[in-house]
Design an enzyme around this catalytic site. Structure first.
Site, short mmCIF file in Angstrom:
data_model
loop_
_atom_site.label_atom_id
_atom_site.label_comp_id
_atom_site.label_asym_id
_atom_site.label_seq_id
_atom_site.Cartn_x
_atom_site.Cartn_y
_atom_site.Cartn_z
N HIS A 65 -2.10 -0.88 -4.77
CA HIS A 65 -3.56 -0.91 -4.94
C HIS A 65 -4.11 0.50 -4.98
O HIS A 65 -3.42 1.47 -4.70
CB HIS A 65 -4.23 -1.73 -3.83
CG HIS A 65 -4.17 -1.09 -2.46
ND1 HIS A 65 -4.97 -1.50 -1.41
CD2 HIS A 65 -3.41 -0.08 -1.97
CE1 HIS A 65 -4.71 -0.78 -0.34
NE2 HIS A 65 -3.78 0.08 -0.66
N SER A 88 0.83 -1.20 0.00
CA SER A 88 0.00 0.00 0.00
C SER A 88 0.87 1.27 0.00
O SER A 88 1.73 1.43 -0.84
CB SER A 88 -0.95 -0.03 1.20
OG SER A 88 -1.90 0.99 1.16
#
Length: 310
Positions: A106, A83
């Site tokens: 993501h 992330s």
């Protein structure tokens, strides 16, 4: 208790270790930039990462600060760079990944409570943040932005070899053991190898941040609080504040309470005062303005509603 964030001097340059979440309850951009500013611009940096991510805004600020650093920045992913942490990794002039390390990209996500306009505003903000992240990953990898966007939308995990093939890392290193254990339940595609490692409570890696200094003799300082406990308590506090404000019909007051870190007792008092001021006292036997002797003020009703059990 280990210190999961540290900056220490080396013979040449400095080594930075981030083994925690990114943001207010982990490694904040404010603290990072303050420490980074104390280092000479000419000092080569080694950044060691093992993080599940966190606040994208803190990550972008840390990424930009490392990008402005005049000397070479080497990033080593000691376990996970997921992330927001994976975006920080992109600031490295060289990114090193052990064979068993992982990198994940993501789409950004967020929470909002409010009107349809608030929801649309959040969606627009996430689109802008996502576009910025895409550019950063594309710049490092050399891949087309459309390709990066599809990988982000799918929440894509890369092992070391895959990350190198993708251009998101540069050098393969010998495998290590993961040092920090994180809650990975928020991700939908977490590799089984990571889930198994977290459940097995793997031992720390050989190379890890320096332990926190012990208090001086005679010092009354207690043990350093557990970051996981701090985060749990903070989330419980925030949920309680939001629930109280919603019950009192004053959801707009929650943000101010949270920003000021108002105690729950003071939150209750403020909500009672706000509701009492907004609504007149009501009695079925006294329809005209003004309270009847048997009327029960809203303040008493809310006080009983919010009274703790036990």
């Amino acid at each position: 208790m280990k210190t999961w964030y540290s900056i220490c001097a080396l013979d040449e340059g400095a080594e930075i270790s981030i083994y925690d979440e990114i943001g207010a309850y982990g490694v904040s951009a404010k603290a990072f930039l303050a420490d980074l500013g104390k280092l000479p611009d000419a000092a080569p940096l080694t950044l060691r990462l093992n993080s599940p991510g966190g606040s994208v805004f803190d990550a972008v600020a840390i990424y930009n600060a490392l990008g402005r650093h005049a000397s070479n920045v080497t990033v080593t992913i000691d376990g996970i760079a997921a992330s927001a942490a994976s975006y920080i990794a992109m600031a490295g002039d060289e990114i090193i990944m052990p064979e068993n390390a992982f990198l994940m990209i993501h789409d950004p996500s967020g929470l909002v409570m409010g009107t349809a306009a608030d929801m649309r505003s959040m969606a627009e903000a996430l689109d802008k943040v996502g576009a910025s992240l895409i550019k950063g990953y594309a710049a490092k990898s050399g891949k087309a932005e459309d390709e990066i966007a599809k990988l982000m939308a799918a929440e894509t995990w890369f092992d070391a070899s895959e990350a190198i093939d993708m251009g998101l890392a540069d050098t393969l290193a010998a495998p290590v053991k993961m040092a920090a254990r994180f809650d990975m339940s928020g991700f939908r595609n977490t590799p089984e190898a990571i889930v198994a490692t977290m459940k097995a409570k793997a031992d720390p890696v050989t190379v890890e941040p320096e332990p926190a200094p012990k208090p001086a003799v005679g010092s009354k300082a207690g043990p350093e609080p557990d970051p996981a406990t701090i985060r749990t308590e903070a989330m419980a506090y925030a949920k309680t504040v939001v629930d109280l404000c919603r019950l009192a019909g004053q959801p707009q007051m929650a943000a101010g309470f949270l920003e000021a870190e108002t105690s729950l007792e003071d939150v209750r008092k403020a909500l009672i005062d706000a509701r009492a001021a907004a609504d007149p006292d009501i009695s079925a036997t006294h329809p005209q303005p003004g309270p009847a002797p048997q009327a029960k003020p809203w303040g008493d009703v809310i006080a009983r509603t919010f009274k703790r059990k036990g």
